[in-house]
Design a protein around this motif. Structure first.
Motif: not given
Ligand code: ADE
Ligand code: ZN
Length: 326
Positions: A17-19, A55-57, A167-170, A195-199, A276-279
């Motif tokens: 959950l990213h605040i 998409d993520l970006p 670790l997050d973001s692009d 660390m994030h390993c996004d889908v 929920s990630d970024d609800p």
């Molecule tokens: N920052 C906030 N939400 C994110 C996500 N789902 N993936 C990567 N970085 C993020």
């Protein structure tokens, strides 16, 4: 989605959950007004109409733009207090909460301002309710490793308020090994690592391999593409590494909720959790994520309980918190 009584009543644990991703349009407008900031949207409806991500970006640009209203310690307090109240209303008992200090320090807001506001809100919530929140500091992978290292050093003075780093973001072009030294130092300083390993990223399985083999994370955020490599998923299972997956977020920034993959992870005894990630942006807190996933992933009541047990087991909660939950 409708949240049934079983899901509503279930004691929950949320680990992804990213605040800054809990900043609801109403609070965004209120903070903009308080800080004399003009938002490029006429009203909340116009703002919500911009929440159209594929998409993520695309998501990230709206997410970072939204943070411009967060300036004072009280702003960060109000942000975390609002999440704590929402989480408490959904019977979330324990949450590990990401924050992105570099997204604030890079625009001139002091690290101290950010962390004091967040911590004070979580402390107040813990005193007043049965919700407990702990902070996990995320580095932004699209900035240089040197900035992450400087942020880690800056955070050492606040060590007792931070339980781990992430670790997050692009992710595109920003592999885990870019941050090898930063995470080695973080581990040496006593932080837990994720660390994030996004889908469905370009090098998803290679990035997952790096976090498991080279970084030595304690868990993985998202990471469902590990299923594409049986030897990788076996290493994850054998080491008890959890995967914190986010179905409604995935539905927005990939081709679906990944319900079949979540079912497969449960069936293969991987410690998967639902989050929920970024609800505020993806329009679903943890209860809505569980409800949305229930039919597509054929989740029984026992599976829903198991998801919560997985979460507390792979959490970094103190033994007393863990025992209280289980
Ligand atoms: N920052 C906030 N939400 C994110 C996500 N789902 N993936 C990567 N970085 C993020
Ligand atoms: Zn995330």
């Amino acid at each position: 989605v409708t949240v049934d009584a079983f899901i509503a009543g279930l004691p929950k644990c949320e680990l992804h959950l990213h605040i800054e991703g809990t900043l609801e349009p109403g609070l965004k407008f209120a903070l903009a007004q308080r800080n004399g900031i003009e938002l490029p949207y006429a009203d909340e409806a116009a703002l919500r109409a911009a929440y159209d991500f594929h998409d993520l970006p695309g998501f990230l640009s709206v997410y970072y733009e939204g943070m411009s209203v967060l300036r004072t310690e009280q702003d960060f307090y109000d942000l975390a207090a609002a999440y704590a109240a929402k989480a408490h209303s959904q019977n979330v008992r324990y949450a590990e909460i990401f924050f992105d200090p570099q997204a604030h320090t890079a625009r001139g807001v002091a690290f101290d301002t950010v962390i004091r506001g967040l911590t004070r809100a979580l402390d107040d919530a813990e005193r007043e309710t049965d919700f407990k929140g702990r902070l996990v500091m995320c580095f932004l992978r699209d900035f240089q490793a040197e900035f992450a290292m400087a942020t880690l050093v800056q955070a050492l003075a606040y060590k007792e308020w931070i339980i781990g780093v992430g670790l997050d973001s692009d992710e595109a072009g920003n592999p885990p090994v870019k941050f090898r030294e930063v995470f080695a130092r973080a581990r040496a300083e006593g932080f837990r690592l994720t660390m994030h390993c996004d889908v469905d990223q370009k090098n998803s399985t290679e990035h997952i391999r790096q976090v498991v083999e080279e970084i030595g994370v304690d868990r993985i955020d998202h990471g469902v593409n590990a299923l594409e490599d049986p030897s990788l998923i076996e290493r994850i299972r054998a080491r008890g590494l959890g995967l914190t997956v986010c179905p409604i977020s995935n539905a927005h920034v990939t081709d679906g909720m990944k319900a079949a993959e979540i079912r497969a992870l449960l069936d293969q005894d991987v410690k998967v959790t639902v989050n929920s990630d970024d609800p505020a942006y993806f329009l679903g807190y943890v209860a809505e994520n569980l409800a949305a996933l229930r039919e597509p992933a054929a989740l029984s009541d026992a599976d829903l309980v198991r998801l919560q047990r997985n979460a507390i087991e792979i959490s970094w909660a103190a033994p007393a918190v863990r025992e209280e939950f289980l």
